[in-house]
Motif scaffolding. Structure first.
Motif, PDB file in Angstrom:
ATOM      1  N   ILE A  75       0.910  -1.068  -0.124  1.00  0.00           N
ATOM      2  CA  ILE A  75      -0.185  -0.320  -0.153  1.00  0.00           C
ATOM      3  C   ILE A  75       1.175   1.116   0.079  1.00  0.00           C
ATOM      4  O   ILE A  75       0.961   1.836  -1.009  1.00  0.00           O
ATOM      5  N   ARG A  76       2.015   1.026   0.881  1.00  0.00           N
ATOM      6  CA  ARG A  76       2.565   2.569   1.111  1.00  0.00           C
ATOM      7  C   ARG A  76       3.660   2.746  -0.409  1.00  0.00           C
ATOM      8  O   ARG A  76       3.447   3.835  -0.854  1.00  0.00           O
ATOM      9  N   GLU A  77       3.928   1.591  -1.315  1.00  0.00           N
ATOM     10  CA  GLU A  77       4.906   1.968  -2.330  1.00  0.00           C
ATOM     11  C   GLU A  77       3.306   1.970  -3.195  1.00  0.00           C
ATOM     12  O   GLU A  77       3.854   2.783  -4.259  1.00  0.00           O
ATOM     13  N   TRP A  78       2.316   1.675  -3.043  1.00  0.00           N
ATOM     14  CA  TRP A  78       1.600   2.229  -4.323  1.00  0.00           C
ATOM     15  C   TRP A  78       0.881   3.328  -4.138  1.00  0.00           C
ATOM     16  O   TRP A  78       0.918   4.461  -5.181  1.00  0.00           O
ATOM     17  N   GLU A  82       0.774   6.813  -6.586  1.00  0.00           N
ATOM     18  CA  GLU A  82      -0.709   7.416  -6.695  1.00  0.00           C
ATOM     19  C   GLU A  82      -1.205   7.964  -4.958  1.00  0.00           C
ATOM     20  O   GLU A  82      -2.280   6.998  -4.359  1.00  0.00           O
ATOM     21  N   PRO A  83      -1.112   9.150  -4.814  1.00  0.00           N
ATOM     22  CA  PRO A  83      -1.097   9.885  -3.432  1.00  0.00           C
ATOM     23  C   PRO A  83      -2.631   9.831  -2.549  1.00  0.00           C
ATOM     24  O   PRO A  83      -2.797   9.580  -1.172  1.00  0.00           O
ATOM     25  N   ASP A  84      -3.531   9.810  -3.271  1.00  0.00           N
ATOM     26  CA  ASP A  84      -4.745   9.977  -3.051  1.00  0.00           C
ATOM     27  C   ASP A  84      -5.797   8.759  -3.498  1.00  0.00           C
ATOM     28  O   ASP A  84      -7.252   8.673  -2.653  1.00  0.00           O
ATOM     29  N   ALA A 100      -2.092  -2.961  11.265  1.00  0.00           N
ATOM     30  CA  ALA A 100      -2.551  -2.011  10.284  1.00  0.00           C
ATOM     31  C   ALA A 100      -2.805  -0.532  10.823  1.00  0.00           C
ATOM     32  O   ALA A 100      -2.987   0.404  10.078  1.00  0.00           O
ATOM     33  N   THR A 101      -3.919  -0.557  12.148  1.00  0.00           N
ATOM     34  CA  THR A 101      -4.572   0.840  12.423  1.00  0.00           C
ATOM     35  C   THR A 101      -3.700   1.726  13.113  1.00  0.00           C
ATOM     36  O   THR A 101      -3.563   2.978  13.165  1.00  0.00           O
ATOM     37  N   PRO A 106      -3.435   8.086   6.082  1.00  0.00           N
ATOM     38  CA  PRO A 106      -4.044   8.195   5.828  1.00  0.00           C
ATOM     39  C   PRO A 106      -5.446   7.238   4.305  1.00  0.00           C
ATOM     40  O   PRO A 106      -4.596   7.042   3.772  1.00  0.00           O
ATOM     41  N   GLY A 107      -6.692   7.971   4.911  1.00  0.00           N
ATOM     42  CA  GLY A 107      -7.044   7.128   4.098  1.00  0.00           C
ATOM     43  C   GLY A 107      -7.508   5.495   3.749  1.00  0.00           C
ATOM     44  O   GLY A 107      -7.839   5.228   2.926  1.00  0.00           O
TER      45      GLY A 107
END
Length: 440
Positions: A75-78, A82-84, A100-101, A106-107
């Protein structure tokens, strides 16, 4: 006919398995603090207003802590590209949910994955309408895959691994498993040798991709990093002491490894990280019987540095007795504790079958020692042994000798260089996996 019989049998057995496992699950949730973390979502009971849910986005399914960390890595790499973009991470355990929490991305909507009852799966899919579901290493559930196939939701399995033992078992029951596993749209394997078993399970060759291991990819994400607060804690046991860390220990291994550390170097500090933090009482009793004074991480503030007899903190040598042993009974900290070690002993490799992941120690340039049972991390473990990238021992007597050897700077340098060279085979795995996931 076989498919219908297998599915009917599964639907009959699933409620019975749930009822049998439920009491133990409740106890586990009590120990791990799962209650109060929206556990109702396991039964597709949601409290978040529907209009606030991220619909039509990518869902990652991660069973526990290890898989959650891998999902967070993807997710961080993605998000770098695509930051939004928004994601959903569904976990199967309270510890995975906590990790995970705690990532505080963000998002990111963190939820629990639904139990594989049809109405729960349908409620989950109706609510979130995922654009795709990404299973991290496992688990594959028949009703989830069937419902996704009906709705045209692709399901992709990434970082798939198959130990030789599992491959033999899956091959034996392939005819019964094929109707479910063939519903997977894509499988990203860690090694090319695994392609054959996935074809046996019903996947077309063009849907099987060798990407390398997400765990072993040294070129993406952050490596284990030393934290000042961790160093403060270690300094309170005496400065300039060697630190030998036992990673992800299982029952029976704690005193075995700690005693070997003491035998190898009386000045070395044993730092034990149990695989499950709720074992703290069991671990404490085991170590106390072996003659250790136990200090639990959970009882220490992050900046702990005790004083003694009015001496300023900066001049204190040690606030604990020489036989002290530090037990890390907190969740999600193993990665960075590894960076503070001078040698790492891998748990679940002595008295249990399977082993634990040695990659974080290797990425931190720390020499690795493990026992005879590393079945879940083959062929990496065998390659590490053959190239001198680790030390494999058979018993506690060899363990003490090997710890002594690994604490020698010259030996440690040779081991860590050989080990990291092996990991370069998985360089770029994260990028390759993300490329697959971004395909329509």
């Amino acid at each position: 006919m076989r498919q219908l019989f297998a599915l009917t049998l599964y639907r009959l057995i699933l409620p019975l398995l749930f009822l049998a496992a439920f009491p133990g699950w409740v106890v586990k949730m009590l120990r791990r603090g799962g209650f109060g973390t929206r556990l109702g979502e396991r039964a597709a009971v949601y409290t978040t207003p529907l209009e606030e849910e991220p619909c039509g986005t990518v869902h990652f399914h991660a069973v526990s802590v290890g898989e959650s960390l891998l999902a967070l890595k993807l997710i961080r790499e993605w998000l770098l590209a695509e930051p939004d973009r928004r994601f959903v991470l569904a976990t199967g355990t309270a510890t995975g949910h906590a990790v995970a929490t705690g990532a505080d991305i963000p998002g990111l909507r963190v939820t629990y994955s639904p139990l594989d009852f049809r109405w729960m799966v349908r409620s989950y899919l109706n609510r979130f309408e995922p654009s795709q579901i990404v299973l991290v290493e496992g688990e594959v559930w028949p009703h989830l895959l069937q419902e996704c196939k009906k709705r045209g939701i692709p399901v992709r399995l990434v970082n798939a691994r198959m130990s030789p033992r599992s491959a033999r078992r899956f091959s034996k029951f392939a005819a019964w498993l094929r109707p479910t596993y063939s519903l997977l749209d894509t499988v990203a394997t860690q090694q090319s040798e695994d392609a054959a078993i996935w074809q046996t399970l019903g996947l077309a060759p063009e849907n099987i991709h060798r990407t390398g291991s997400l765990k072993f990819d040294p070129g993406s994400g952050s490596r284990p990093a030393r934290r000042p607060e961790f160093q403060h804690i270690l300094d309170s046991f005496g400065k300039n002491r060697s630190v030998v860390l036992a990673a992800s220990t299982h029952p029976g291994e704690d005193s075995l490894i700690a005693s070997a550390i003491r035998e190898a170097d009386i000045r070395a500090l044993p730092v034990l990280v149990p695989r499950h933090a709720e074992r703290r009482a069991e671990v404490t009793a085991d170590l106390e019987r072996a003659g250790f004074h136990i200090v639990l991480r959970s009882t220490l503030p992050p900046n702990h540095l005790p004083t003694s007899g009015g001496v300023p903190e900066s001049e204190v040598g040690s606030g604990f007795p020489d036989n002290a042993c530090l037990v890390i009974d907190t969740t999600g900290e193993l990665r960075d504790w590894t960076a503070h070690a001078d040698a790492v002993v891998i748990g679940k490799s002595f008295l249990s079958i399977g082993g634990q992941n040695p990659a974080e120690a290797i990425l931190a340039h720390i020499p690795v020692i493990f026992g005879p049972h590393m079945e879940n991390f083959q062929p990496l473990a065998s390659h590490l042994i053959s190239t001198g990238g680790c030390i494999c021992v058979q018993d506690s007597e060899e363990l003490a000798e090997s710890i002594s050897a690994a604490l020698d700077p010259a030996k440690a340098k040779d081991m860590t260089q050989a080990a990291e060279k092996l990991l370069t085979r998985h360089q770029g795995a994260t990028v390759r996996i993300l490329h697959l996931l971004k395909q329509p």
